[in-house]
Scaffold this motif. Sequence first.
Motif, PDB file in Angstrom:
ATOM      1  N   ILE A   3       0.821  -1.203   0.000  1.00 24.62           N
ATOM      2  CA  ILE A   3       0.000   0.000   0.000  1.00 24.62           C
ATOM      3  C   ILE A   3       0.865   1.267   0.000  1.00 24.62           C
ATOM      4  O   ILE A   3       0.522   2.265  -0.627  1.00 24.62           O
ATOM      5  CB  ILE A   3      -0.994  -0.016   1.181  1.00 24.62           C
ATOM      6  CG1 ILE A   3      -2.022   1.099   1.027  1.00 24.62           C
ATOM      7  CG2 ILE A   3      -0.271   0.085   2.501  1.00 24.62           C
ATOM      8  CD1 ILE A   3      -3.159   0.997   2.019  1.00 24.62           C
ATOM      9  N   ALA A  18      -5.675   3.302   3.198  1.00 21.62           N
ATOM     10  CA  ALA A  18      -4.847   3.620   4.364  1.00 21.62           C
ATOM     11  C   ALA A  18      -5.637   4.484   5.350  1.00 21.62           C
ATOM     12  O   ALA A  18      -5.568   4.281   6.563  1.00 21.62           O
ATOM     13  CB  ALA A  18      -3.574   4.328   3.927  1.00 21.62           C
ATOM     14  N   GLN A  21      -8.037   2.322   7.172  1.00 21.51           N
ATOM     15  CA  GLN A  21      -7.331   1.396   8.051  1.00 21.51           C
ATOM     16  C   GLN A  21      -6.769   2.098   9.283  1.00 21.51           C
ATOM     17  O   GLN A  21      -6.770   1.535  10.379  1.00 21.51           O
ATOM     18  CB  GLN A  21      -6.197   0.710   7.278  1.00 21.51           C
ATOM     19  CG  GLN A  21      -5.425  -0.292   8.091  1.00 21.51           C
ATOM     20  CD  GLN A  21      -4.334  -0.984   7.269  1.00 21.51           C
ATOM     21  OE1 GLN A  21      -4.278  -0.847   6.046  1.00 21.51           O
ATOM     22  NE2 GLN A  21      -3.480  -1.720   7.950  1.00 21.51           N
ATOM     23  N   TRP A  22      -6.259   3.304   9.131  1.00 20.90           N
ATOM     24  CA  TRP A  22      -5.517   3.950  10.208  1.00 20.90           C
ATOM     25  C   TRP A  22      -6.219   5.134  10.864  1.00 20.90           C
ATOM     26  O   TRP A  22      -5.754   5.623  11.894  1.00 20.90           O
ATOM     27  CB  TRP A  22      -4.143   4.396   9.692  1.00 20.90           C
ATOM     28  CG  TRP A  22      -3.300   3.230   9.327  1.00 20.90           C
ATOM     29  CD1 TRP A  22      -3.012   2.774   8.086  1.00 20.90           C
ATOM     30  CD2 TRP A  22      -2.663   2.344  10.234  1.00 20.90           C
ATOM     31  NE1 TRP A  22      -2.231   1.654   8.151  1.00 20.90           N
ATOM     32  CE2 TRP A  22      -1.992   1.371   9.475  1.00 20.90           C
ATOM     33  CE3 TRP A  22      -2.584   2.273  11.621  1.00 20.90           C
ATOM     34  CZ2 TRP A  22      -1.266   0.345  10.046  1.00 20.90           C
ATOM     35  CZ3 TRP A  22      -1.857   1.250  12.188  1.00 20.90           C
ATOM     36  CH2 TRP A  22      -1.209   0.301  11.397  1.00 20.90           C
ATOM     37  N   LEU A  64       4.481   1.833   6.622  1.00 17.90           N
ATOM     38  CA  LEU A  64       3.594   2.992   6.528  1.00 17.90           C
ATOM     39  C   LEU A  64       3.163   3.455   7.912  1.00 17.90           C
ATOM     40  O   LEU A  64       3.117   4.657   8.189  1.00 17.90           O
ATOM     41  CB  LEU A  64       2.370   2.659   5.665  1.00 17.90           C
ATOM     42  CG  LEU A  64       1.326   3.769   5.543  1.00 17.90           C
ATOM     43  CD1 LEU A  64       1.936   5.027   4.939  1.00 17.90           C
ATOM     44  CD2 LEU A  64       0.145   3.286   4.740  1.00 17.90           C
ATOM     45  N   GLU A  65       2.861   2.526   8.806  1.00 18.89           N
ATOM     46  CA  GLU A  65       2.419   2.865  10.154  1.00 18.89           C
ATOM     47  C   GLU A  65       3.446   3.742  10.877  1.00 18.89           C
ATOM     48  O   GLU A  65       3.089   4.736  11.514  1.00 18.89           O
ATOM     49  CB  GLU A  65       2.161   1.587  10.957  1.00 18.89           C
ATOM     50  CG  GLU A  65       1.724   1.854  12.373  1.00 18.89           C
ATOM     51  CD  GLU A  65       1.508   0.570  13.161  1.00 18.89           C
ATOM     52  OE1 GLU A  65       0.943   0.672  14.265  1.00 18.89           O
ATOM     53  OE2 GLU A  65       1.893  -0.516  12.696  1.00 18.89           O
TER      54      GLU A  65
END
Length: 172
Positions: A3, A18, A21-22, A64-65
């Motif tokens: 992603i 994203a 999701q976040w 990414l997190e």
Amino acid sequence: MDILLHIKESNEHAFEQAFRQWHEKVYAYHFAKTRDESFAEECTQLTFIKLWESRHLLNADLPLEVQLFRIAKTTLIDQLRARLRDNRRLQVIRNLSGQSQEQPQYEPDCSRRIAFALDSLPPTRKKVFMLNRVHGLTYKQIGEELSISDRTVEKHISLALKQLKKILNLVF
């Protein structure tokens, strides 16, 4: 494909994924730090805006997190600093206009009057005043930045306050 790489390639669908999701976790982070729902939501939105705007700078070697929460942290810090600056400006306005902390918000055109008063200061005096009273720099820091003595900074502040009080008494 990851992603993160899709986001780097400006894939809006990947960004939306994203976000879905976040979003809750980023919001929870901001809310845990601030205990202010609207401020946490604002910081969360800004975090994702910054993620999208800086997508080309994302590091493909970091998850990414990790990068998202770095952005969240810096966004929170930036917003808290902005809030502090705004509070300092409001306090300067209150001090100059003679208002106490307990009084209600100032009238809508007050900031225009304050801006007028500040613009009436000579350029150096205005710069010294703004660096000290709005940006929170010490006399020493201002002196170093402008290559003037601490005593000169003190004199500029004193004269600025006298001039601003005089002008503000006329317009208030």
